[in-house]
Design a protein around this motif. Sequence first.
Motif, PDB file in Angstrom:
ATOM      1  N   GLU A  24       0.829  -1.201   0.000  1.00  0.00           N
ATOM      2  CA  GLU A  24       0.000   0.000   0.000  1.00  0.00           C
ATOM      3  C   GLU A  24       0.869   1.258   0.000  1.00  0.00           C
ATOM      4  O   GLU A  24       0.585   2.209  -0.723  1.00  0.00           O
ATOM      5  CB  GLU A  24      -0.921   0.017   1.212  1.00  0.00           C
ATOM      6  CG  GLU A  24      -1.993  -1.032   1.176  1.00  0.00           C
ATOM      7  CD  GLU A  24      -2.855  -1.003   2.422  1.00  0.00           C
ATOM      8  OE1 GLU A  24      -2.897   0.034   3.106  1.00  0.00           O
ATOM      9  OE2 GLU A  24      -3.490  -2.029   2.702  1.00  0.00           O
ATOM     10  N   ILE A  25       1.915   1.242   0.792  1.00  0.00           N
ATOM     11  CA  ILE A  25       2.825   2.390   0.849  1.00  0.00           C
ATOM     12  C   ILE A  25       3.514   2.577  -0.496  1.00  0.00           C
ATOM     13  O   ILE A  25       3.609   3.697  -1.010  1.00  0.00           O
ATOM     14  CB  ILE A  25       3.853   2.206   1.987  1.00  0.00           C
ATOM     15  CG1 ILE A  25       3.147   2.262   3.334  1.00  0.00           C
ATOM     16  CG2 ILE A  25       4.945   3.262   1.910  1.00  0.00           C
ATOM     17  CD1 ILE A  25       4.011   1.846   4.500  1.00  0.00           C
ATOM     18  N   GLY A  26       3.981   1.503  -1.092  1.00  0.00           N
ATOM     19  CA  GLY A  26       4.619   1.587  -2.399  1.00  0.00           C
ATOM     20  C   GLY A  26       3.673   2.074  -3.475  1.00  0.00           C
ATOM     21  O   GLY A  26       4.052   2.864  -4.347  1.00  0.00           O
ATOM     22  N   LEU A  27       2.442   1.635  -3.426  1.00  0.00           N
ATOM     23  CA  LEU A  27       1.440   2.070  -4.391  1.00  0.00           C
ATOM     24  C   LEU A  27       1.146   3.559  -4.233  1.00  0.00           C
ATOM     25  O   LEU A  27       1.043   4.290  -5.224  1.00  0.00           O
ATOM     26  CB  LEU A  27       0.159   1.259  -4.218  1.00  0.00           C
ATOM     27  CG  LEU A  27      -0.956   1.521  -5.210  1.00  0.00           C
ATOM     28  CD1 LEU A  27      -0.507   1.116  -6.610  1.00  0.00           C
ATOM     29  CD2 LEU A  27      -2.193   0.756  -4.815  1.00  0.00           C
ATOM     30  N   THR A  28       1.063   4.014  -3.007  1.00  0.00           N
ATOM     31  CA  THR A  28       0.808   5.431  -2.755  1.00  0.00           C
ATOM     32  C   THR A  28       1.973   6.285  -3.231  1.00  0.00           C
ATOM     33  O   THR A  28       1.763   7.310  -3.894  1.00  0.00           O
ATOM     34  CB  THR A  28       0.571   5.667  -1.247  1.00  0.00           C
ATOM     35  OG1 THR A  28      -0.500   4.819  -0.810  1.00  0.00           O
ATOM     36  CG2 THR A  28       0.216   7.106  -0.970  1.00  0.00           C
ATOM     37  N   TYR A  32       1.831   9.163  -6.370  1.00  0.00           N
ATOM     38  CA  TYR A  32       2.042  10.602  -6.198  1.00  0.00           C
ATOM     39  C   TYR A  32       3.431  11.080  -6.590  1.00  0.00           C
ATOM     40  O   TYR A  32       3.628  12.269  -6.798  1.00  0.00           O
ATOM     41  CB  TYR A  32       1.745  10.999  -4.750  1.00  0.00           C
ATOM     42  CG  TYR A  32       0.292  10.815  -4.406  1.00  0.00           C
ATOM     43  CD1 TYR A  32      -0.670  11.605  -5.015  1.00  0.00           C
ATOM     44  CD2 TYR A  32      -0.112   9.852  -3.502  1.00  0.00           C
ATOM     45  CE1 TYR A  32      -2.009  11.430  -4.723  1.00  0.00           C
ATOM     46  CE2 TYR A  32      -1.449   9.672  -3.205  1.00  0.00           C
ATOM     47  CZ  TYR A  32      -2.389  10.468  -3.809  1.00  0.00           C
ATOM     48  OH  TYR A  32      -3.710  10.293  -3.523  1.00  0.00           O
ATOM     49  N   LEU A  33       4.384  10.192  -6.712  1.00  0.00           N
ATOM     50  CA  LEU A  33       5.744  10.592  -7.047  1.00  0.00           C
ATOM     51  C   LEU A  33       5.851  11.315  -8.395  1.00  0.00           C
ATOM     52  O   LEU A  33       6.526  12.347  -8.475  1.00  0.00           O
ATOM     53  CB  LEU A  33       6.686   9.387  -7.002  1.00  0.00           C
ATOM     54  CG  LEU A  33       8.162   9.694  -7.197  1.00  0.00           C
ATOM     55  CD1 LEU A  33       8.667  10.589  -6.078  1.00  0.00           C
ATOM     56  CD2 LEU A  33       8.960   8.407  -7.237  1.00  0.00           C
ATOM     57  N   PRO A  34       5.201  10.844  -9.454  1.00  0.00           N
ATOM     58  CA  PRO A  34       5.293  11.596 -10.718  1.00  0.00           C
ATOM     59  C   PRO A  34       4.775  13.023 -10.601  1.00  0.00           C
ATOM     60  O   PRO A  34       5.340  13.946 -11.187  1.00  0.00           O
ATOM     61  CB  PRO A  34       4.431  10.783 -11.686  1.00  0.00           C
ATOM     62  CG  PRO A  34       4.415   9.418 -11.115  1.00  0.00           C
ATOM     63  CD  PRO A  34       4.484   9.592  -9.632  1.00  0.00           C
TER      64      PRO A  34
END
Length: 55
Positions: A24-28, A32-34
């Motif tokens: 879940e953290i990786g998906l979040t 939002y990173l881009p």
Amino acid sequence: MFLLWQDVSEIEKKIEAAPDSAYEIGLTIGTYLPFVVLVLVAYAFYYFSRKSRQD
């Protein structure tokens, strides 16, 4: 505006099917990173163009 381009329901489905909280953290972060990188690049262009005008 960026959030409108993304299919939010698809992200919610992936979070619900996540095997653990690390996914879940990786998906979040991946979602939002881009957007964050785009904002930083835009600010860098603004900062350097403003700086070159003052010289």
